[in-house]
Design an enzyme around this catalytic site. Structure first.
Site, short mmCIF file in Angstrom:
data_model
loop_
_atom_site.label_atom_id
_atom_site.label_comp_id
_atom_site.label_asym_id
_atom_site.label_seq_id
_atom_site.Cartn_x
_atom_site.Cartn_y
_atom_site.Cartn_z
N ARG A 106 21.43 -21.34 12.44
CA ARG A 106 20.54 -20.20 12.18
C ARG A 106 19.34 -20.75 11.43
O ARG A 106 19.47 -21.30 10.34
CB ARG A 106 21.25 -19.14 11.33
CG ARG A 106 20.30 -18.09 10.80
CD ARG A 106 20.99 -16.88 10.23
NE ARG A 106 21.55 -16.06 11.29
CZ ARG A 106 21.98 -14.82 11.13
NH1 ARG A 106 21.92 -14.24 9.93
NH2 ARG A 106 22.48 -14.14 12.15
N HIS A 133 18.09 -14.08 19.44
CA HIS A 133 19.43 -13.89 18.84
C HIS A 133 20.43 -13.66 19.99
O HIS A 133 21.00 -12.58 20.12
CB HIS A 133 19.40 -12.71 17.88
CG HIS A 133 20.54 -12.68 16.90
ND1 HIS A 133 21.49 -13.67 16.81
CD2 HIS A 133 20.88 -11.75 15.97
CE1 HIS A 133 22.36 -13.36 15.87
NE2 HIS A 133 22.03 -12.20 15.35
N GLN A 136 24.13 -12.21 19.57
CA GLN A 136 24.21 -10.78 19.27
C GLN A 136 24.08 -9.95 20.54
O GLN A 136 24.81 -8.98 20.74
CB GLN A 136 23.11 -10.39 18.27
CG GLN A 136 23.17 -8.93 17.85
CD GLN A 136 24.39 -8.63 17.00
OE1 GLN A 136 24.63 -9.27 15.99
NE2 GLN A 136 25.21 -7.65 17.42
N ASP A 224 16.72 -2.20 15.05
CA ASP A 224 16.98 -3.31 14.12
C ASP A 224 16.09 -3.07 12.90
O ASP A 224 15.22 -2.18 12.91
CB ASP A 224 16.60 -4.63 14.83
CG ASP A 224 16.99 -5.89 14.07
OD1 ASP A 224 17.69 -5.78 13.03
OD2 ASP A 224 16.59 -6.98 14.50
N CYS A 264 22.35 -4.31 15.25
CA CYS A 264 23.03 -5.59 15.02
C CYS A 264 23.52 -5.73 13.59
O CYS A 264 24.40 -6.53 13.32
CB CYS A 264 22.11 -6.75 15.41
SG CYS A 264 20.62 -6.88 14.40
N ARG A 292 31.23 -9.75 18.02
CA ARG A 292 30.59 -11.06 17.84
C ARG A 292 31.66 -12.15 17.90
O ARG A 292 31.49 -13.18 18.55
CB ARG A 292 29.86 -11.13 16.48
CG ARG A 292 28.58 -10.33 16.39
CD ARG A 292 27.45 -10.93 17.20
NE ARG A 292 27.12 -12.30 16.82
CZ ARG A 292 26.34 -12.63 15.79
NH1 ARG A 292 25.77 -11.70 15.04
NH2 ARG A 292 26.08 -13.90 15.50
N1 NVA Z 1 15.99 -9.26 13.38
C1 NVA Z 1 16.86 -9.50 12.26
C2 NVA Z 1 18.27 -9.64 12.73
C3 NVA Z 1 19.27 -9.89 11.64
C4 NVA Z 1 20.65 -10.11 12.15
C5 NVA Z 1 16.40 -10.73 11.53
O1 NVA Z 1 15.97 -11.70 12.19
O2 NVA Z 1 16.42 -10.75 10.30
N1 CP Z 2 23.88 -9.33 13.11
C1 CP Z 2 23.89 -10.49 12.45
O1 CP Z 2 23.55 -11.55 12.97
O2 CP Z 2 24.33 -10.36 11.16
P1 CP Z 2 24.27 -11.44 10.01
O3 CP Z 2 22.82 -11.62 9.64
O4 CP Z 2 25.07 -10.84 8.88
O5 CP Z 2 24.87 -12.73 10.50
#
Ligand code: NVA
Ligand code: CP
Length: 310
Positions: A106, A133, A136, A224, A264, A292
């Site tokens: 990540r 992502h 997800q 989101d 998500c 997930r």
């Molecule tokens: N769009 C959000 C998703 C978090 C799971 C982010 O990138 O922070």
């Molecule tokens: N939806 C998702 O990726 O959650 P986290 O940021 O908690 O991993």
């Protein structure tokens, strides 16, 4: 470096046939999980999880998933590894991938995970970047199918930010044959060229100024956070820009009568979604979060072992 390595950096990295296999495999793994039937196809394999941003679901789902498959995990963050002290991503990839069988990352820019993958001896999985992502979206599609059957030919309404989730939804729409309705505030549009390398046609994407219109006829309404990780300094500006893009009961009423709601997570009730929607009867966000783990187990197994019959 072997050419046989398969990475999962974007939704487009697998074919529709491969998704058909993975979705059916994830259903089997979920059923085994629910009945406490052991399924340890990755016995003694190790997954490295590298987090340059915070996570709850991604960490827990990959970690528990790997343990259930009989493997191990190593958890690294920017703060407690040399990644935070400017060791080149290429060097980190060369080193880490000599000691583990699989890597989940990540991070911020997609170019970073791509650089890691180019220098990795083992498959690399995108656990979220600024741009995409895919894990997800895989879980979301699995969840839709679980509740409503095939997603092909259906309509998904994306309300809010044209962000990493939206980009991955668009890739999935084209690959799996459904339509994405998108409504974002001006200045936060989806980047079709980034997601598809071309302009989408109306079979895959319809853009609406009005979020209410985007919800019309949708089989799934999803949104989101207004401010994704890495964009925190824009938060005040975004709160103003997105004020009319909150998913509420009126938007859900414009969708199909049996439309689902997904997010998500983490969610901000009263910002991008009203509490009566996310906590209401059309919401499947808890199944979505759990799934997930099931889809990622199928994905990890597939990247390391290919299609399995047992
Ligand atoms: N769009 C959000 C998703 C978090 C799971 C982010 O990138 O922070
Ligand atoms: N939806 C998702 O990726 O959650 P986290 O940021 O908690 O991993």
């Amino acid at each position: 470096m072997s050419t046989a390595i398969r990475h999962y950096l974007q939704f487009t990295d697998l074919s529709a046939d491969e998704y058909a296999y993975l979705l059916q495999r994830a259903a089997l793994l979920k059923q085994k999980f629910k009945t406490y039937e052991k399924h340890q196809t990755l016995s003694d394999r190790t997954l490295a999880m590298i987090f340059e941003k915070a996570s709850t679901r991604t960490r827990v789902s990959f970690e528990t998933g790997m343990y259930q498959l009989g493997g191990y995990v190593v958890h690294l963050t920017t703060g407690d590894s040399q990644l935070g002290r400017s060791e080149p991503i290429e060097d980190s990839a060369r080193v880490i991938s000599r000691m583990v069988d699989l890597v989940m990352i990540r991070t911020f820019e997609q170019s970073k995970i791509e650089a890691f993958a180019r220098h990795s001896r083992v498959p690399v999985i995108n656990g979220l970047t600024n741009e995409f992502h895919p894990c997800q979206i895989l879980a979301d599609i699995f969840t839709f199918i679980e509740h409503r059957g095939p997603i092909q030919g259906k309509t998904v309404a994306w309300i809010g930010d044209g962000n990493n989730m939206a980009n991955s939804w668009l890739q999935a729409a084209k690959l799996l044959g459904f339509t994405l309705h998108v409504s974002t505030p001006k200045g936060y549009e989806l980047d079709e060229m980034l997601a598809l390398g071309e302009r989408a046609d109306a079979r895959h994407l319809r853009v609406f100024d009005s979020p209410l219109q985007a919800c019309q006829g949708a089989h799934l309404v999803t949104t989101d956070v207004w401010t994704s990780m890495g964009y925190e300094e824009e938060n005040a500006k975004r709160l103003q820009a997105f004020a009319d893009w909150k998913v509420d009961a009126t938007m859900m009423a414009a969708a199909q009568p049996d439309a689902l709601f997904m997010h998500c997570l983490p969610a901000h009730r009263g910002e991008e979604v009203d509490a009566d929607v996310i906590d209401g009867p059309q919401s499947v966000v808890w199944d979505e979060a759990e799934n997930r783990m099931h889809v990622q187990k199928a994905l990890m197994e597939y990247l390391l072992m290919g299609k399995q019959t047992a």
